[in-house]
Design a protein around this motif. Structure first.
Motif, short mmCIF file in Angstrom:
data_model
loop_
_atom_site.label_atom_id
_atom_site.label_comp_id
_atom_site.label_asym_id
_atom_site.label_seq_id
_atom_site.Cartn_x
_atom_site.Cartn_y
_atom_site.Cartn_z
N GLY A 176 -5.63 -13.78 -6.34
CA GLY A 176 -4.24 -14.22 -6.26
C GLY A 176 -3.26 -13.13 -5.85
O GLY A 176 -2.07 -13.40 -5.70
N THR A 177 -3.73 -11.91 -5.68
CA THR A 177 -2.85 -10.79 -5.33
C THR A 177 -3.02 -10.41 -3.87
O THR A 177 -4.13 -10.11 -3.43
CB THR A 177 -3.16 -9.55 -6.20
OG1 THR A 177 -3.03 -9.90 -7.59
CG2 THR A 177 -2.19 -8.42 -5.89
N ARG A 178 -1.92 -10.46 -3.11
CA ARG A 178 -1.97 -10.08 -1.70
C ARG A 178 -2.03 -8.56 -1.59
O ARG A 178 -1.34 -7.84 -2.31
CB ARG A 178 -0.75 -10.60 -0.95
CG ARG A 178 -0.68 -12.12 -0.87
CD ARG A 178 0.52 -12.60 -0.08
NE ARG A 178 0.39 -12.23 1.34
CZ ARG A 178 1.21 -11.37 1.94
NH1 ARG A 178 2.18 -10.76 1.25
NH2 ARG A 178 1.05 -11.10 3.23
N LEU A 179 -2.86 -8.07 -0.69
CA LEU A 179 -3.03 -6.63 -0.51
C LEU A 179 -1.72 -5.97 -0.09
O LEU A 179 -1.34 -4.91 -0.61
CB LEU A 179 -4.11 -6.36 0.54
CG LEU A 179 -4.39 -4.89 0.89
CD1 LEU A 179 -4.79 -4.12 -0.35
CD2 LEU A 179 -5.46 -4.79 1.95
N THR A 180 -1.01 -6.60 0.83
CA THR A 180 0.28 -6.04 1.30
C THR A 180 1.29 -5.94 0.16
O THR A 180 1.95 -4.92 -0.02
CB THR A 180 0.86 -6.92 2.43
OG1 THR A 180 -0.08 -7.01 3.48
CG2 THR A 180 2.16 -6.32 2.96
N SER A 181 1.39 -7.02 -0.65
CA SER A 181 2.32 -7.01 -1.78
C SER A 181 1.97 -5.93 -2.78
O SER A 181 2.84 -5.27 -3.35
CB SER A 181 2.33 -8.39 -2.45
OG SER A 181 2.71 -9.38 -1.55
N TYR A 182 0.68 -5.75 -3.01
CA TYR A 182 0.23 -4.72 -3.97
C TYR A 182 0.62 -3.32 -3.50
O TYR A 182 1.12 -2.51 -4.27
CB TYR A 182 -1.27 -4.82 -4.16
CG TYR A 182 -1.82 -3.81 -5.14
CD1 TYR A 182 -1.63 -3.95 -6.51
CD2 TYR A 182 -2.54 -2.70 -4.68
CE1 TYR A 182 -2.12 -3.01 -7.41
CE2 TYR A 182 -3.04 -1.77 -5.57
CZ TYR A 182 -2.82 -1.92 -6.93
OH TYR A 182 -3.31 -0.98 -7.81
N LEU A 183 0.41 -3.05 -2.21
CA LEU A 183 0.72 -1.71 -1.67
C LEU A 183 2.22 -1.45 -1.64
O LEU A 183 2.67 -0.30 -1.71
CB LEU A 183 0.13 -1.56 -0.28
CG LEU A 183 -1.40 -1.55 -0.21
CD1 LEU A 183 -1.87 -1.47 1.23
CD2 LEU A 183 -1.97 -0.38 -1.01
#
Length: 329
Positions: A319-326
């Protein structure tokens, strides 16, 4: 012989009695001075504790001997915090007023201050800026000994506002906001310039790769004469298959635009490699998989595979987008 020892003992006894008498006198004098000092301090504290103004007692060396509890209402700091601070100027006084405040305090303690009043600004614990007025006068004991200065500080912010004297503060805030906005605009411009440069570089690499493929296809169908030219072009493309990315330059620009991004990422995820950091930087800049592929000289599908592997290293759930996490770093 016994007579001489008796005289010696008597003389020694008289000497000791004289010394004891002197010590008693000194003790009595010290006791009187201490009592006077205690009465004075208790009286001063009794009065100062219940005043609305912020009351202070500075010793001749500049140390704070007493600070009234009302300081909390004005500054947000307790009396103990102010007493044990390295100095009122460092703790509270607005930067632009520190020089005048320190000169005023120094001259007051040296008893060379002509004007006993000063207007200055403070930054409270919650970083609110307030105008204050300080009045000072010397403190002396009954014998006229100089004991320092008493200072009374009052909040005159409302008076200043009513008289229209806080425009400089508002201008200062406006200037600070404009300066912050200018710096933010510069960072955004650098971000756009870097992304634009990387996109152009990626597109150029992609074009070179496509041209090389087309040349290989043409070599199998064209005439012998044409093949000679194609061979020359093919050799040139083989020598310059793509423009290499200067990673040190990219890393430096990323640090300017997003200070500490890679360091924070490495600290939280020590297992990531240099290749991972490059991929993370490109994603953080908002580049697509196609653009990243051109920069890393791999296919877009390989970039997607690399992103999947990176997600596993970063322990991201579905459920976690890689872009949002970075973007959090």
């Amino acid at each position: 012989m016994d007579q001489e020892r008796k005289k010696e003992f008597t003389a020694r006894l008289e000497k000791l009695e004289n010394q004891l008498s002197e010590l008693r006198i000194q003790l009595e004098d010290t006791s009187i001075l201490y009592q006077n000092e205690l009465e004075k301090r208790q009286f001063y504290q009794l009065i100062a504790d219940f005043t609305f103004a912020w009351e202070l007692w500075f010793e001749p060396d500049g140390n704070i001997k007493y600070c009234s509890p009302s300081c909390y209402d004005l500054t947000g700091y307790t009396s103990n915090e102010i007493i044990h601070a390295s100095g009122i100027d460092a703790l509270l006084v607005y930067e632009a007023d520190k020089e005048n405040f320190n000169a005023f305090l120094k001259n007051s303690l040296n008893q060379s201050q002509i004007n006993q009043t000063l207007e200055f600004r403070i930054l409270t614990r919650t970083k609110q800026l307030r105008w204050c007025m300080i009045n000072v006068r010397g403190v002396y004991d009954k014998l006229g000994k100089y004991l320092g200065i008493r200072a009374s500080v009052q909040d005159i912010s409302r008076l200043k506002r009513a008289m229209g004297h806080i425009s400089d503060l508002e201008k200062g805030k406006e200037f600070e906001q404009r300066n912050k906005q200018r710096l933010q605009n510069q960072l955004e411009l650098k971000d756009r310039e870097l992304v634009s440069f990387l996109l152009q570089l990626s597109q150029k690499n992609e074009l070179i790769q496509k041209a090389a493929i087309l040349i290989q296809e043409l070599k199998t169908t064209e005439s012998r004469k044409g093949n000679a030219v194609l061979n020359q072009l093919s050799t040139a493309f083989d020598q310059h298959t793509s423009v290499l990315v200067d990673w040190n330059m990219i890393e430096s620009q990323v640090e300017k635009i997003h200070p500490g991004f890679l360091a924070r990422l490495q600290k939280k995820h020590p297992s990531i490699t240099e290749k991972d950091k490059k991929l993370c930087s490109y994603i953080r800049l908002g580049l697509s998989s196609k653009a990243i592929a051109g920069l890393m000289n791999i296919t877009a599908k390989s970039v997607e595979i690399a992103r999947v592997r990176l997600r596993k290293k970063l322990n991201l759930d579905s459920g976690t987008r890689l872009t949002s996490y970075l973007l959090q770093f």
